[in-house]
Enzyme design. Structure first.
Site, PDB file in Angstrom:
ATOM      1  N   HIS A 368      44.185  27.701  36.688  1.00 30.17           N
ATOM      2  CA  HIS A 368      45.229  28.279  35.871  1.00 30.17           C
ATOM      3  C   HIS A 368      45.776  27.937  34.760  1.00 30.17           C
ATOM      4  CE1 HIS A 368      44.558  31.037  39.426  1.00 30.17           C
ATOM      5  NE2 HIS A 368      44.821  31.911  38.562  1.00 30.17           N
ATOM      6  N   ARG A 475      49.286  39.488  34.768  1.00 25.42           N
ATOM      7  CA  ARG A 475      49.679  38.482  35.678  1.00 25.42           C
ATOM      8  C   ARG A 475      51.088  38.205  36.006  1.00 25.42           C
ATOM      9  NH1 ARG A 475      44.815  35.750  33.144  1.00 25.42           N
ATOM     10  NH2 ARG A 475      43.162  35.591  34.881  1.00 25.42           N
ATOM     11  N   ARG A 511      49.406  43.632  38.099  1.00 28.72           N
ATOM     12  CA  ARG A 511      48.735  42.926  39.364  1.00 28.72           C
ATOM     13  C   ARG A 511      49.894  42.450  40.118  1.00 28.72           C
ATOM     14  NH1 ARG A 511      44.640  38.043  39.312  1.00 28.72           N
ATOM     15  NH2 ARG A 511      46.597  36.829  38.771  1.00 28.72           N
ATOM     16  N   GLU A 610      37.444  40.505  44.391  1.00 32.37           N
ATOM     17  CA  GLU A 610      37.336  39.055  44.370  1.00 32.37           C
ATOM     18  C   GLU A 610      36.810  38.287  45.429  1.00 32.37           C
ATOM     19  OE1 GLU A 610      40.974  37.721  41.724  1.00 32.37           O
ATOM     20  OE2 GLU A 610      41.795  38.431  43.178  1.00 32.37           O
ATOM     21  N   ASN A 633      36.640  35.150  38.424  1.00 33.16           N
ATOM     22  CA  ASN A 633      36.844  33.863  38.441  1.00 33.16           C
ATOM     23  C   ASN A 633      36.702  33.635  39.964  1.00 33.16           C
ATOM     24  OD1 ASN A 633      37.470  33.771  35.781  1.00 33.16           O
ATOM     25  ND2 ASN A 633      39.737  34.102  35.935  1.00 33.16           N
ATOM     26  N   ASP A 634      37.475  34.283  40.796  1.00 29.23           N
ATOM     27  CA  ASP A 634      37.461  34.191  42.185  1.00 29.23           C
ATOM     28  C   ASP A 634      36.210  34.580  42.846  1.00 29.23           C
ATOM     29  OD1 ASP A 634      39.920  32.629  42.881  1.00 29.23           O
ATOM     30  OD2 ASP A 634      41.111  34.549  42.280  1.00 29.23           O
ATOM     31  N   ARG A 644      37.379  26.640  42.168  1.00 32.06           N
ATOM     32  CA  ARG A 644      37.173  26.685  40.839  1.00 32.06           C
ATOM     33  C   ARG A 644      38.295  25.748  40.354  1.00 32.06           C
ATOM     34  NH1 ARG A 644      40.741  32.353  40.043  1.00 32.06           N
ATOM     35  NH2 ARG A 644      41.332  31.792  38.049  1.00 32.06           N
ATOM     36  N   CYS A 681      37.908  41.804  34.815  1.00 31.36           N
ATOM     37  CA  CYS A 681      38.907  41.056  34.109  1.00 31.36           C
ATOM     38  C   CYS A 681      38.932  39.555  34.380  1.00 31.36           C
ATOM     39  CB  CYS A 681      40.210  41.836  34.464  1.00 31.36           C
ATOM     40  SG  CYS A 681      40.623  41.408  36.489  1.00 31.36           S
TER      41      CYS A 681
HETATM   42  C1  PEP Z   1      40.075  36.446  38.589  1.00 33.27           C
HETATM   43  O1  PEP Z   1      40.054  36.006  39.538  1.00 33.27           O
HETATM   44  O2  PEP Z   1      39.059  36.616  38.030  1.00 33.27           O
HETATM   45  C2  PEP Z   1      41.030  36.809  38.135  1.00 33.27           C
HETATM   46  C3  PEP Z   1      41.196  37.402  37.077  1.00 33.27           C
HETATM   47  O3  PEP Z   1      42.408  36.507  38.434  1.00 33.27           O
HETATM   48  P1  PEP Z   1      43.086  34.866  38.476  1.00 33.27           P
HETATM   49  O4  PEP Z   1      42.058  34.237  37.561  1.00 33.27           O
HETATM   50  O5  PEP Z   1      44.343  35.257  38.146  1.00 33.27           O
HETATM   51  O6  PEP Z   1      42.773  34.408  39.975  1.00 33.27           O
HETATM   52 MG    MG Z   2      41.908  36.030  40.793  1.00 32.96          MG
END
Ligand code: PEP
Ligand code: MG
Length: 754
Positions: A368, A475, A511, A610, A633-634, A644, A681
């Site tokens: 993050h 976010r 979100r 996710e 990402n998740d 990650r 996203c």
């Molecule tokens: C993701 O997991 O792809 C996402 C957009 O949420 P974050 O990166 O905030 O976990």
């Molecule tokens: Mg995520």
């Protein structure tokens, strides 16, 4: 011969003697000689020597009491040579009862050290670098006590800072001693956030200067320490009372903090260190290093956890000492921040107008902090091991987020080359700007909606600049991460209303709080978990503690004031979770209606996909959602079982690989079959090559970091979707681990701007 013993503590501490000796002035060598004499006497050692590092890396004997004075400035040890070299290599003390029998021992006849058997050497550490070694020796074969090792370490800590600050050696004598690296250096790391920057190095945690280590006013320092410990205890008590909210789950941890904060051992160690002449902050550091030395090696899980508690307690105490809630440091203009790793909240505390770049020793591209860096448009390079040893505060540094490199103290030609690359980037940005109002249609006429990810009020300016059609992912936890305490209902409502005002007719998808994992809040105590990424985070937290989630939903509904509202839940892993979350929204809408407040003119409630579990339950999930958004990402993290945030594994698996692309295809297909709106996203949506693959798979809503919008739009405008679809469909059947190269070749063959 007197039994060797400890003399650092007591009426006239060793540190004060050293200070007094130095205050007398005189030639540098004489002062250094005096220092080794004082240390030898105080430690009841027959020998005390100081070795300092020369620019070539050699360690030179600079002063000695007890060895042959003729060896001073003559004895030089190559890096890694002898026991002294061994200490530099290890970066920690070496204590031996019979030095000559150690395999690394190297005999130097000019020193006349034959009679001495026991040996204790500690590194002179400065900002993580060993700039020299301090040694004491005795004739008898003796074992140095732990206390003696620690005392010598304190002396070394103070000496290192004095050497570095020029207090110990005059300018001339210091010549050629390598306190900090001077040469230009190029370090290869990994790209975390795009962009180029040149600026001055600022260490996130700067080493304490000598003036911050020692105090002349012990009484005042003791009072300061006591006051800070008292306010720390009060804070812990308040947290235990639940006054800061949401602490139920962490009573055990807090109880253990309370016990430690009241423990006589901890308090006594701190008070003793202050009485020895250390400042309260230096006392904390000293006690911390004692704990680390004692508990760090422990195999026992319980003891290691206590060390964690103690570290945390020490950090808290430092915050209290620096005045409440220690805010981030003032930055110089054009700062390049250097840290081992950073939490997203740490980064957000810095003044963004002055911060130009970020260099990390660890981290990962989807952590993050990297996401925040991209949101702030700050180039970031990570995975630069031992960077903090290679750079000093104030050094000129370049962050090259295009190649994933850092240039330390760059030569003029490197700076010039960088400047011209910065000009090219600026030109490209200007080109993207020209496309700002051009709608994103593929060459064969498919409309692709490009949205932006956001999370802070400052992002709102970017919305108009990028030409994004809306915010596909807001976010909301970022507001919580920058706050000192839990944002109240009014603060939440205000932010959401501002976002909706700024967006105007453009859609915004909020979100709900995605906390936990690497997004921890200092004021929101939670149990430490073995596997935070797999733990109590996001919607799980929201459903188990609905008060916070309901407050947020209430704020969102209030902010909508009769406008359309889109709410999305993070990390849904089962349809039941979505059902329960949606029920909370309905309850809050009803609550608002009972109070005569206008409901949103249209309410869409969606889920983030996710967790891989949902990919096999789309038929159940999709009918109950108004839309879904894929968090790649998740999804990647969970699909490949690869944290990650852990650099060892985070880049091991490619997003452009058959497993992930097939999962994405299944989601896209499921949504197409049920007519469910779907977007992507995750970070991959903002990279032209990855976005090309997503468009080929049939996705037509992409939400990305602001800087991605221009390049992705250029890609879309140059892409023939049907040809891309055929090409990528064939690659999905590949038996390769990654099809990145093949997709790139395809894009080039189709003349797509990637
Ligand atoms: C993701 O997991 O792809 C996402 C957009 O949420 P974050 O990166 O905030 O976990
Ligand atoms: Mg995520």
């Amino acid at each position: 011969m007197a039994a060797p013993g400890l003399a650092i503590r007591g009426q006239r501490s060793l540190l004060r003697q050293i200070r007094e000796a130095l205050a007398g002035g005189g030639p540098a060598q004489a002062r250094l000689d005096m220092v080794v004499r004082i240390i030898a006497r105080s430690m009841v050692a027959e020998v005390c020597s100081i070795y300092l590092r020369r620019a070539a890396g050699d360690l030179e004997l600079f002063a000695t009491e007890g060895l042959d004075p003729g060896a001073v400035h003559v004895t030089r040890l190559k890096p890694g040579e002898g026991l002294v070299g061994e200490i530099v290599r290890l970066g920690r003390p070496l204590s031996l009862s019979d030095a000559p029998s150690h395999p690394a021992f190297s005999y130097r006849p000019e020193t006349q050290e034959d009679p001495f058997h026991s040996f204790l050497g500690v590194p002179l550490l400065r900002g993580g670098r060993t700039i020299g070694v301090l040694v004491v020796q005795n004739r008898t074969e003796r074992v140095y006590e732990d206390d003696e090792v620690e005392d010598l370490q304190i002396v070394a800590m103070v000496l290192a800072e004095m050497v570095a600050a020029g207090e110990l050696l005059g300018g001339e004598a210091l010549k050629g001693v390598e306190i900090a690296p001077q040469k230009p250096e190029r370090v290869k790391g990994a790209k975390f956030a795009e962009g180029l920057a040149i600026g001055v190095a600022v260490l996130h945690e700067p080493p304490m200067g000598p003036s911050q280590l020692l105090t002349d006013d012990v009484v005042a320092e003791e009072a300061r320490l006591e006051a800070s410990i008292a306010s720390l205890r009060l804070q812990i008590d308040e947290m235990l009372d639940g006054r800061h909210g949401l602490v139920e789950s962490s009573f055990e941890v807090l109880e253990s903090y309370r016990m430690l904060a009241h423990s006589s051992g901890w308090n006594r160690s701190l008070a003793e260190a202050v009485r020895d002449g250390l400042t309260a902050e230096a006392a904390v550091e000293r006690v911390r290093s004692e704990h680390r030395a004692r508990l760090g090696q422990a195999r026992d899980q319980y003891l290691r956890e206590r060390l964690h508690d103690l570290e945390d307690l020490n950090d808290r105490l430092l915050r209290h000492l620096s005045g409440d809630g220690q805010t981030a440091r003032e930055l110089p203009v054009g700062a390049i921040l250097i840290a081992r790793n950073l939490g997203p909240a740490d980064l957000l505390e810095y003044d963004r107008s002055k911060l130009k770049g970020l260099l990390l020793e660890e981290g990962s591209a989807t952590s993050h902090a990297s996401i925040v860096a991209r949101a702030l448009d700050i180039p970031c390079v990570g995975r630069l091991p031992n960077l903090r040893d290679k750079v000093s505060e104030g050094d000129r540094v370049i962050v090259d987020g295009e190649t994933g490199e850092a240039f330390l103290r760059p030569r003029a030609d490197v700076v010039k080359a960088l400047q011209s690359r910065m000009d090219v980037r600026a030109q490209r940005r200007a080109e993207f700007e020209k496309l700002r109002d051009t709608p994103a249609f593929t060459r064969d006429g498919a409309k692709i909606t490009l949205l932006m990810n956001a999370g802070l009020a400052v992002d709102l300016d970017t919305l108009a600049e990028t030409g994004a059609e809306g915010i596909g992912l807001f976010r909301t936890e970022f507001q919580f991460m920058v706050a000192e305490e839990l944002p109240r209902f009014s603060a939440q409502t205000q932010l959401y209303a501002r976002v909706l005002d700024a967006a105007g007719d453009r859609t915004v998808t909020f979100r709900t709080l995605d906390l936990g994992g690497d997004k921890v809040l200092p004021y929101l105590e939670a149990d430490r978990e073995e596997n935070p990424a797999l733990g109590w985070r996001a919607v799980r937290m929201g459903l188990d503690r609905p008060a916070l989630l309901r407050l947020q939903l209430r704020a969102l509904i209030a902010a909508s004031r009769g406008r359309p509202l889109r709410i999305m839940f993070p990390l849904v892993a089962s349809v039941d979770e979505f059902r329960s979350a949606r029920a909370l929204v309905d309850q809050e809408v009803a609550w608002a209606a009972r109070r005569g407040r206008p409901p949103p003119s249209r309410l869409d409630v969606g889920a983030m996909i996710e967790a891989p579990s949902l990919v096999w339950h789309l038929d159940a999930l999709l009918p109950m959602t108004d839309f879904v958004s894929v968090g790649t990402n998740d999804l990647t993290q969970y699909l490949f079982a690869a944290d990650r945030g852990n650099p060892r594994v985070s880049d091991r698996y490619d997003t452009l690989s058959p497993p992930l692309l097939r999962a994405l295809q299944a989601i896209q297909q499921g949504c197409a079959d049920t007519g469910t709106q779907v977007s992507v996203c995750g970070e991959m949506a903002g990279r032209p090559l990855e976005a090309f693959a997503l468009v080929a798979l049939g996705f037509d809503r992409l939400s990305m970091p602001p800087q991605g919008v221009g390049p992705v739009k250029q890609m879309v405008l140059s892409c023939d979707r049907e040809a891309a679809r055929r090409g990528v469909a064939a690659l999905l059947r590949s038996n390769a681990g990654s099809v990145r190269n093949e997709i790139e070749t395809l894009a080039r063959k189709l003349y797509v701007a990637i």
